[in-house]
Design a protein around this motif. Sequence first.
Motif, PDB file in Angstrom:
ATOM      1  N   SER A  80     -97.989  13.612  52.064  1.00 24.19           N
ATOM      2  CA  SER A  80     -99.042  14.845  52.113  1.00 24.19           C
ATOM      3  C   SER A  80     -98.349  15.989  51.569  1.00 24.19           C
ATOM      4  N   ILE A  81     -96.994  15.616  50.957  1.00 32.07           N
ATOM      5  CA  ILE A  81     -96.247  16.920  50.269  1.00 32.07           C
ATOM      6  C   ILE A  81     -95.872  16.345  48.972  1.00 32.07           C
ATOM      7  N   MET A  82     -95.807  17.179  47.820  1.00 30.42           N
ATOM      8  CA  MET A  82     -95.503  16.809  46.655  1.00 30.42           C
ATOM      9  C   MET A  82     -94.862  18.052  46.109  1.00 30.42           C
ATOM     10  N   ILE A  83     -93.780  17.604  45.090  1.00 26.60           N
ATOM     11  CA  ILE A  83     -92.895  18.869  44.340  1.00 26.60           C
ATOM     12  C   ILE A  83     -93.130  18.321  42.842  1.00 26.60           C
ATOM     13  N   HIS A  84     -93.404  19.087  41.941  1.00 30.71           N
ATOM     14  CA  HIS A  84     -93.436  18.683  40.582  1.00 30.71           C
ATOM     15  C   HIS A  84     -93.452  19.982  39.616  1.00 30.71           C
ATOM     16  N   GLY A  85     -93.137  19.646  38.515  1.00 27.49           N
ATOM     17  CA  GLY A  85     -93.249  20.600  37.461  1.00 27.49           C
ATOM     18  C   GLY A  85     -94.239  20.599  36.494  1.00 27.49           C
ATOM     19  N   HIS A  86     -93.764  20.616  35.380  1.00 32.74           N
ATOM     20  CA  HIS A  86     -94.476  20.260  33.987  1.00 32.74           C
ATOM     21  C   HIS A  86     -95.443  21.403  33.388  1.00 32.74           C
ATOM     22  N   THR A  87     -96.331  21.823  34.318  1.00 31.95           N
ATOM     23  CA  THR A  87     -97.470  22.646  33.948  1.00 31.95           C
ATOM     24  C   THR A  87     -97.118  24.105  33.752  1.00 31.95           C
ATOM     25  N   HIS A  88     -95.883  24.528  34.249  1.00 29.70           N
ATOM     26  CA  HIS A  88     -95.505  25.936  33.817  1.00 29.70           C
ATOM     27  C   HIS A  88     -96.388  26.887  34.566  1.00 29.70           C
ATOM     28  N   ARG A  89     -97.175  26.565  35.702  1.00 32.59           N
ATOM     29  CA  ARG A  89     -98.056  27.147  36.636  1.00 32.59           C
ATOM     30  C   ARG A  89     -97.524  27.257  37.961  1.00 32.59           C
ATOM     31  N   PRO A  90     -96.533  27.908  38.258  1.00 35.11           N
ATOM     32  CA  PRO A  90     -95.843  27.916  39.718  1.00 35.11           C
ATOM     33  C   PRO A  90     -96.722  28.272  40.893  1.00 35.11           C
ATOM     34  N   ALA A  91     -97.001  27.563  41.958  1.00 31.79           N
ATOM     35  CA  ALA A  91     -97.782  27.773  42.930  1.00 31.79           C
ATOM     36  C   ALA A  91     -97.810  26.907  44.198  1.00 31.79           C
ATOM     37  N   LEU A  92     -98.202  27.201  45.199  1.00 28.47           N
ATOM     38  CA  LEU A  92     -98.391  26.262  46.198  1.00 28.47           C
ATOM     39  C   LEU A  92    -100.018  25.875  46.612  1.00 28.47           C
ATOM     40  N   HIS A  93    -100.346  24.802  46.391  1.00 25.20           N
ATOM     41  CA  HIS A  93    -101.868  24.235  46.456  1.00 25.20           C
ATOM     42  C   HIS A  93    -102.089  23.642  47.784  1.00 25.20           C
ATOM     43  N   GLU A  94    -102.671  23.972  48.584  1.00 27.22           N
ATOM     44  CA  GLU A  94    -103.183  23.403  49.998  1.00 27.22           C
ATOM     45  C   GLU A  94    -104.467  22.752  50.084  1.00 27.22           C
ATOM     46  N   VAL A  95    -104.655  21.286  49.946  1.00 28.14           N
ATOM     47  CA  VAL A  95    -105.872  20.887  49.667  1.00 28.14           C
ATOM     48  C   VAL A  95    -105.956  19.784  50.868  1.00 28.14           C
ATOM     49  N   ASP A  96    -107.124  19.501  51.728  1.00 22.84           N
ATOM     50  CA  ASP A  96    -107.329  18.601  52.541  1.00 22.84           C
ATOM     51  C   ASP A  96    -106.140  18.060  53.275  1.00 22.84           C
ATOM     52  N   GLY A  97    -105.193  18.975  53.665  1.00 21.47           N
ATOM     53  CA  GLY A  97    -104.074  18.730  54.791  1.00 21.47           C
ATOM     54  C   GLY A  97    -102.906  18.101  53.875  1.00 21.47           C
ATOM     55  N   THR A  98    -102.859  18.374  52.416  1.00 23.18           N
ATOM     56  CA  THR A  98    -101.678  18.073  51.437  1.00 23.18           C
ATOM     57  C   THR A  98    -101.287  19.395  51.088  1.00 23.18           C
ATOM     58  N   ARG A  99     -99.895  19.461  50.726  1.00 16.18           N
ATOM     59  CA  ARG A  99     -99.365  20.590  49.951  1.00 16.18           C
ATOM     60  C   ARG A  99     -98.811  20.151  48.790  1.00 16.18           C
ATOM     61  N   ARG A 100     -98.929  20.646  47.686  1.00 15.15           N
ATOM     62  CA  ARG A 100     -98.333  20.629  46.384  1.00 15.15           C
ATOM     63  C   ARG A 100     -97.611  21.803  45.813  1.00 15.15           C
ATOM     64  N   TYR A 101     -96.499  21.680  45.836  1.00 19.39           N
ATOM     65  CA  TYR A 101     -95.613  22.862  45.189  1.00 19.39           C
ATOM     66  C   TYR A 101     -95.364  22.424  43.815  1.00 19.39           C
ATOM     67  N   VAL A 102     -95.431  23.384  42.832  1.00 26.72           N
ATOM     68  CA  VAL A 102     -95.384  23.367  41.542  1.00 26.72           C
ATOM     69  C   VAL A 102     -94.162  24.222  41.110  1.00 26.72           C
ATOM     70  N   LEU A 103     -93.188  23.766  40.413  1.00 27.36           N
ATOM     71  CA  LEU A 103     -91.881  24.562  39.969  1.00 27.36           C
ATOM     72  C   LEU A 103     -92.391  25.527  38.778  1.00 27.36           C
ATOM     73  N   PRO A 104     -91.589  26.488  38.799  1.00 31.10           N
ATOM     74  CA  PRO A 104     -91.817  27.258  37.599  1.00 31.10           C
ATOM     75  C   PRO A 104     -90.968  26.605  36.257  1.00 31.10           C
ATOM     76  N   ASP A 105     -91.435  27.249  35.182  1.00 33.35           N
ATOM     77  CA  ASP A 105     -90.560  27.033  33.855  1.00 33.35           C
ATOM     78  C   ASP A 105     -89.630  28.187  33.651  1.00 33.35           C
ATOM     79  N   TRP A 106     -88.598  28.261  32.919  1.00 32.78           N
ATOM     80  CA  TRP A 106     -87.612  29.393  33.058  1.00 32.78           C
ATOM     81  C   TRP A 106     -87.710  30.073  31.889  1.00 32.78           C
ATOM     82  N   GLU A 107     -87.891  31.517  32.020  1.00 31.21           N
ATOM     83  CA  GLU A 107     -87.746  32.438  31.109  1.00 31.21           C
ATOM     84  C   GLU A 107     -87.158  33.786  31.286  1.00 31.21           C
ATOM     85  N   PRO A 108     -85.717  33.551  31.354  1.00 23.61           N
ATOM     86  CA  PRO A 108     -85.019  34.814  31.965  1.00 23.61           C
ATOM     87  C   PRO A 108     -85.176  35.866  30.891  1.00 23.61           C
ATOM     88  N   GLU A 109     -85.359  35.580  29.490  1.00 23.36           N
ATOM     89  CA  GLU A 109     -85.297  36.393  28.535  1.00 23.36           C
ATOM     90  C   GLU A 109     -86.552  37.531  28.762  1.00 23.36           C
TER      91      GLU A 109
END
Length: 245
Positions: free
Chosen positions: A189-218
Amino acid sequence: MILFVSDLHLQPARPVLTEAFLRFLDEYALGAKQLYLLGDIFEYWLGDDAMSEPFNQQILSALRRVSDAGVQLFWIAGNRDFLVGEQFAAAAGMTLLPETWVIDAYGQRIVLLHGDAQCTKDVKYMAFRAQARNPAWQQQLLSLPLEQRKQIAAGMREQSKAGHAEKSYEIMDVTPEAIADVFKETGTSIMIHGHTHRPALHEVDGTRRYVLPDWEPESSPPRGGWISIGEDGAIVRHALDGTML
């Protein structure tokens, strides 16, 4: 702690990004229990025979320093660096994982993935992905001289940029159906992923999906960051400077 990071897109032309990643390794990863690299760490990886190039050696040596310190390193391939192989993994002291992997992190079952396989509305990309993950296609590509592979990769990146300009964010994002399938297939019921470059925490129907950010320190303000899980089981999103979000 257990740390998760993705979508750095490391490349020689971005020294500020490289320094940010090396600083992350020195200041945070060296003190971690495990570090999961969830894809697109490199802008592109054209085969383990490219390890001898100076920039790749720099990143390899930094990862090896972390693993030599006793940190367990794990790698899930992204859509840019899926050709990372056992030779690179052995040199870095890390373990290659399948595209979908379930871990037990301080009592929580969490599914890890890069995220590109769940962008099922992007029909053109899914067709390319099926081709690129074919072992025969990979073998054919790797049989070419490295310089020729670089030319091919440059052409593919230009095509990718042009294609993104024509696609909506919704098409390039993961689809709810594909995400639901992963939760169902893995019993998590918990997921961590990247790829989309849209960092967020999505909570749907008892699940949590964490989206990692892309890196743009410049950029201004700088973008980037990672996710940590402490011994208390708390999952925390961090900004590029380590600030908790």
